[in-house]
Design an enzyme around this catalytic site. Structure first.
Site, PDB file in Angstrom:
ATOM      1  N   VAL A 131       0.873  -1.176   0.000  1.00  0.00           N
ATOM      2  CA  VAL A 131       0.000   0.000   0.000  1.00  0.00           C
ATOM      3  C   VAL A 131       0.907   1.222   0.000  1.00  0.00           C
ATOM      4  CG1 VAL A 131      -2.045  -1.028   1.067  1.00  0.00           C
ATOM      5  CG2 VAL A 131      -0.237  -0.103   2.523  1.00  0.00           C
ATOM      6  N   SER A 132       0.375   2.333  -0.510  1.00  0.00           N
ATOM      7  CA  SER A 132       1.210   3.521  -0.721  1.00  0.00           C
ATOM      8  C   SER A 132       1.413   4.385   0.513  1.00  0.00           C
ATOM      9  CB  SER A 132       0.599   4.387  -1.825  1.00  0.00           C
ATOM     10  OG  SER A 132       0.566   3.657  -3.023  1.00  0.00           O
ATOM     11  N   THR A 133       0.482   4.347   1.438  1.00  0.00           N
ATOM     12  CA  THR A 133       0.606   5.212   2.612  1.00  0.00           C
ATOM     13  C   THR A 133       0.459   4.404   3.895  1.00  0.00           C
ATOM     14  OG1 THR A 133      -1.752   5.713   2.834  1.00  0.00           O
ATOM     15  CG2 THR A 133      -0.470   7.111   1.331  1.00  0.00           C
ATOM     16  N   GLN A 156      -3.092   3.345   5.081  1.00  0.00           N
ATOM     17  CA  GLN A 156      -3.740   2.191   4.459  1.00  0.00           C
ATOM     18  C   GLN A 156      -3.206   0.911   5.093  1.00  0.00           C
ATOM     19  OE1 GLN A 156      -2.311   3.295   0.541  1.00  0.00           O
ATOM     20  NE2 GLN A 156      -4.403   3.736  -0.134  1.00  0.00           N
TER      21      GLN A 156
END
Length: 192
Positions: A9-11, A14
């Site tokens: 996940v990017s952040t 999340q």
């Protein structure tokens, strides 16, 4: 089959929990053994391999044949650029490791999945050819506009010194070090 799961996940806000849960359920239904889970939590897919520690470990594990199949939630979990994805696919294929993408239903252990994988390779080769043609075209345009390409020549006096030192029996490496030029420059001057 031994399976490695890759999730991302990017952040940090999340979570990869849903991806892991779904992929574990799939592996269980398929009768696969999960041997590793690689989790790049909070790392953008646009980042290169050097910033995605778990992705790097995954590829190293594939090369060592620690597993037979990589399972990921979706193609966008693997990377954002076509070039990176193609590199990843080539590395897997070269290691004899298959790929399963849950959302795209791509499974390279099946004939249809293998065909799709090969088509991706064809498109990757096409892209490389297009890039090569653009580079050649750009170089030709630069030459036509009078641009001198290649490494810059060294001064005439440096060329003379190279030849003089070589005639004295000095080696290529030593000449380069003595005059502060690269060995390829020394070799080029000597061969002319």
């Amino acid at each position: 089959m031994k399976v490695a799961i890759y999730v991302r996940v990017s952040t940090n806000e999340q979570t990869t929990e849903n991806q892991v849960r779904e992929l574990k359920a799939w592996a269980d239904r398929a009768g696969h053994e999960i041997v590793a889970i690689y989790d790049d939590n909070g790392v953008s897919g646009a980042k290169g391999r050097e910033y995605r520690v778990e992705f790097d470990k995954l590829l190293k594990g594939a090369v060592r044949r620690e597993f037979d199949l990589v399972a990921a939630w979706s193609v966008d979990r693997l990377g954002r650029s076509l070039q990176d994805l193609v590199g990843f696919l080539q590395e897997l294929h070269g290691s004899g490791v298959d790929l399963y993408l849950h959302q795209q239903a791509l499974d390279t252990t099946t004939p249809g999945g293998k065909a799709m994988f090969q088509m991706m390779g064809v498109f990757a080769e096409f892209e490389r050819s297009m890039i090569s043609e653009r580079v050649k075209s750009g170089l030709e345009r630069a030459k036509a506009n009078g641009k001198t390409l290649g490494r810059p020549k060294v001064a005439d006096e440096v060329e003379e010194q190279i030849l003089e030192l070589r005639n004295q029996g000095m080696g290529i490496l030593k000449i380069g070090k003595e005059l502060g030029v690269g060995t390829s420059t020394v070799q080029r001057v000597i061969s002319q």
